[in-house]
Design a protein around this motif. Structure first.
Motif, PDB file in Angstrom:
ATOM      1  N   ASN A 103      29.648 -46.632 -46.400  1.00  0.00           N
ATOM      2  CA  ASN A 103      28.365 -46.874 -45.743  1.00  0.00           C
ATOM      3  C   ASN A 103      28.443 -48.048 -44.781  1.00  0.00           C
ATOM      4  O   ASN A 103      27.627 -48.164 -43.866  1.00  0.00           O
ATOM      5  N   ILE A 127      24.006 -41.505 -55.815  1.00  0.00           N
ATOM      6  CA  ILE A 127      25.166 -40.790 -56.341  1.00  0.00           C
ATOM      7  C   ILE A 127      24.790 -40.197 -57.689  1.00  0.00           C
ATOM      8  O   ILE A 127      24.369 -40.924 -58.595  1.00  0.00           O
ATOM      9  N   HIS A 132      23.635 -43.430 -59.765  1.00  0.00           N
ATOM     10  CA  HIS A 132      23.857 -44.766 -59.220  1.00  0.00           C
ATOM     11  C   HIS A 132      23.251 -44.873 -57.828  1.00  0.00           C
ATOM     12  O   HIS A 132      23.220 -43.893 -57.077  1.00  0.00           O
ATOM     13  N   GLN A 133      22.823 -46.084 -57.482  1.00  0.00           N
ATOM     14  CA  GLN A 133      22.554 -46.417 -56.090  1.00  0.00           C
ATOM     15  C   GLN A 133      23.835 -46.978 -55.494  1.00  0.00           C
ATOM     16  O   GLN A 133      24.591 -47.678 -56.163  1.00  0.00           O
ATOM     17  N   MET A 134      24.085 -46.686 -54.242  1.00  0.00           N
ATOM     18  CA  MET A 134      25.281 -47.181 -53.567  1.00  0.00           C
ATOM     19  C   MET A 134      24.875 -47.813 -52.249  1.00  0.00           C
ATOM     20  O   MET A 134      24.116 -47.220 -51.471  1.00  0.00           O
ATOM     21  N   LYS A 149      22.939 -55.647 -54.939  1.00  0.00           N
ATOM     22  CA  LYS A 149      22.397 -54.390 -55.491  1.00  0.00           C
ATOM     23  C   LYS A 149      21.287 -54.664 -56.498  1.00  0.00           C
ATOM     24  O   LYS A 149      20.293 -53.928 -56.563  1.00  0.00           O
ATOM     25  N   ASN A 182      27.473 -49.965 -50.460  1.00  0.00           N
ATOM     26  CA  ASN A 182      28.692 -50.221 -49.683  1.00  0.00           C
ATOM     27  C   ASN A 182      29.589 -48.998 -49.570  1.00  0.00           C
ATOM     28  O   ASN A 182      29.823 -48.494 -48.480  1.00  0.00           O
ATOM     29  N   TYR A 183      30.127 -48.560 -50.701  1.00  0.00           N
ATOM     30  CA  TYR A 183      31.061 -47.427 -50.678  1.00  0.00           C
ATOM     31  C   TYR A 183      31.204 -46.804 -52.057  1.00  0.00           C
ATOM     32  O   TYR A 183      30.878 -47.408 -53.081  1.00  0.00           O
ATOM     33  N   PHE A 184      31.685 -45.580 -52.043  1.00  0.00           N
ATOM     34  CA  PHE A 184      31.925 -44.797 -53.257  1.00  0.00           C
ATOM     35  C   PHE A 184      33.279 -44.127 -53.109  1.00  0.00           C
ATOM     36  O   PHE A 184      33.641 -43.696 -52.007  1.00  0.00           O
ATOM     37  N   GLN A 215      34.401 -44.981 -58.510  1.00  0.00           N
ATOM     38  CA  GLN A 215      33.826 -46.319 -58.445  1.00  0.00           C
ATOM     39  C   GLN A 215      32.683 -46.363 -57.450  1.00  0.00           C
ATOM     40  O   GLN A 215      32.700 -45.682 -56.428  1.00  0.00           O
ATOM     41  N   VAL A 216      31.676 -47.169 -57.796  1.00  0.00           N
ATOM     42  CA  VAL A 216      30.493 -47.355 -56.959  1.00  0.00           C
ATOM     43  C   VAL A 216      30.397 -48.838 -56.624  1.00  0.00           C
ATOM     44  O   VAL A 216      30.210 -49.671 -57.522  1.00  0.00           O
ATOM     45  N   ASP A 217      30.579 -49.160 -55.360  1.00  0.00           N
ATOM     46  CA  ASP A 217      30.501 -50.558 -54.913  1.00  0.00           C
ATOM     47  C   ASP A 217      31.396 -51.477 -55.731  1.00  0.00           C
ATOM     48  O   ASP A 217      31.008 -52.584 -56.113  1.00  0.00           O
TER      49      ASP A 217
END
Length: 391
Positions: free
Chosen positions: A278, A171, A203-205, A102, A207-209, A354-356
C-alpha cells in the motif's frame, strides 16, 4: 499522570489551561505515546509529566499513554469532543512504530473520528509508515532538548504539514474445517482460539501484506525479538540466512490461483513469496515497487489512490538487493482494488502470512480476500509521497 503545575513539571512549558474561544480557531495536537516502543525511548515524552501545555497562542498539545487504558480512553474521548467543535482543529500523533499507528487508526475508527489527520514520531523497527509520510525512520535526537526546543520543533513541523488521503485495507483469511491459526505471544507460538473456532481471521492493513517466505521470517523473528532497533534488524538478517539452509516451498506448491474481479492474474507462482504494497516502503525503507514511470499499464505507487500493488518475489534476499540490482527478482503483477487468493485442497502443511510486519502461521488455509476498507487522513511532511530518512 502527574497533576498540572506540580513541582516535577518543566518550568519552560506554558501550562495555560485551554478555554474555548467563541471567535478564535484553535489547534489541538493529541500525542498518543506507546512508552514501550523504541526500547522504552518513547516513554521520555511521558516523563515530562505533562497532561498538556500550550505550544503557542492558538495551539495546545495534549499527552496520553496508549498503554494505560484510562489515559487512552480519556484521550480519545476528548478528541471526539474537539471534533464536534467547528472552531477546534485536532490532529493526532502516534509515538511508536507501525503497530502503534495501526492501534491509533483502530481507536479512531472506534470513536468515529476517521477524518482527524494522523501523524507519527517513529520509534519502531521498520517505521515504514513514517518514512512514506516524510517523517523518517528514526525519532529526532534529541527528542526533548533544552527547554523542550527539539520537541516543540517536531510539534510545529507536524502542525504545518500537509494532509493527504491514505487507504486502509481489509484482509480476510478463511480456513478449512480442520484449519488452525497460530501467532507469537511473549515469544512463544500460541493458538488463535477464537479465530480458529470461527475459521476466519480479519485484519486491517495499512502498509503491506505478504504470503510465503518473508512472512515465515517475520513469524520466526517474533520469537527472538530484541530490545533495540539494531538488534531487531540483525535478527531479521539471521532468520533470512536460515532459509538458505532450509528453503521454503514455492508458491505454486500451495496456491491454486490469484484473481481480481474474477479475472486470474499472472502471478509467477514459481517464486517464494507475494507482497501486496500500500505504501512505497517495505521492510524498513525499501521501495520494491519503484518510482519509475508508468509501464505495462501500471502507474507509480500512491498510498491514497484506492489501488493496491501486487508483486511476486523470487526470495527474501532479492528485497535488500533491489537497491543495487534494479529490482531483479521482483516482478510487478498488478494494481487493483481487490484480490482473492485460492489455496490448493491437497496442501496440508503450514502457510505463513504477515500483516504490517506481524507474522502468522495457518494450517488448512482455504482462501484470502483483500479489499479496500476506508480512507483516513495523514500528515505528510513536504507534500511528497516518498521515502524519507529523518524527521
Amino acid at each position: 499522570m502527574a497533576c498540572l503545575g506540580c513541582a516535577s513539571a518543566p518550568l519552560q512549558a506554558d501550562l495555560t489551561p485551554f478555554e474555548p474561544m467563541d471567535t478564535v480557531d484553535t489547534a489541538h495536537i493529541f500525542v498518543m505515546v506507546n512508552p514501550t516502543s523504541g526500547g522504552n525511548k518513547a516513554g521520555e515524552i511521558l516523563n515530562l509529566k505533562l497532561d498538556f501545555y500550550r505550544l503557542n497562542d492558538k495551539t495546545w498539545v495534549w499527552m496520553f499513554n496508549m498503554m494505560d487504558s484510562e489515559s487512552r480512553s480519556a484521550g480519545f474521548d476528548k478528541l471526539r469532543t474537539f471534533q464536534k467543535d467547528p472552531r477546534a482543529h485536532p490532529s493526532i500523533i502516534a509515538c511508536g512504530g507501525d503497530g502503534t499507528v495501526k492501534w491509533v487508526v483502530s481507536e479512531l475508527e472506534r470513536v468515529e473520528c476517521l477524518d482527524i489527520p494522523i501523524g507519527v514520531i517513529p520509534f519502531g523497527t521498520g517505521n515504514d509508515f513514517a518514512r512514506v509520510c516524510g517523517w523518517g525512520g528514526f525519532a529526532p535526537k534529541p527528542l526533548i532538548g533544552k527547554q523542550m526546543r527539539s520537541f516543540n520543533k517536531t510539534m510545529n513541523n507536524l502542525l504545518n504539514s500537509q494532509t493527504c488521503k491514505f487507504d486502509v485495507w481489509k484482509i480476510e483469511i478463511l480456513l478449512k474445517n480442520n484449519g488452525e491459526f497460530w501467532e507469537i505471544k511473549n515469544k512463544r507460538e500460541e493458538l488463535c482460539s477464537s479465530e480458529t473456532k470461527e475459521k476466519i481471521m480479519v485484519h486491517q492493513m495499512i502498509n503491506y501484506f505478504s504470503i510465503g517466505a518473508d512472512a515465515n521470517i517475520a513469524f520466526e523473528f517474533a520469537k527472538n525479538r530484541k530490545r533495540t532497533q539494531l538488534g531487531n534488524k540483525l535478527e531479521y538478517v539471521r532468520q533470512g540466512l536460515k532459509q538458505l539452509v532450509n528453503a521454503p516451498p514455492k508458491l505454486r506448491s500451495y496456491i491454486e490461483k490469484i484473481q481480481s474481479n474474477e479475472t486470474e492474474l499472472p502471478a509467477k507462482l514459481g517464486r517464494k513469496f507475494l507482497v501486496w504494497q500500500n505504501i512505497g516502503s517495505y521492510g524498513g525503507g525499501m521501495d520494491i515497487w519503484g518510482k519509475n514511470k508508468s509501464s505495462r499499464g501500471m502507474v507509480p505507487q500512491q498510498f491514497g489512490d484506492e489501488l493496491l500493488e501486487l508483486m511476486s518475489v523470487i526470495s527474501p534476499a532479492y528485497v535488500p538487493a533491489s537497491k543495487f540490482s534494479g529490482r531483479a527478482g521482483i516482478r510487478k503483477v498488478s494494481q487493483q482494488d481487490n484480490y482473492s487468493i485460492t489455496f490448493k485442497d491437497s496442501w496440508d502443511q503450514s502457510v505463513y502470512f504477515q500483516v504490517d510486519g506481524e507474522g502468522y502461521r495457518a494450517n488448512g488455509i482455504r482462501a484470502i480476500s483483500i479489499s479496500r476498507d476506508y480512507q483516513v487522513q495523514v500528515l505528510r511532511k513536504g507534500g511528497k509521497n516518498q521515502v524519507s530518512m529523518s524527521l
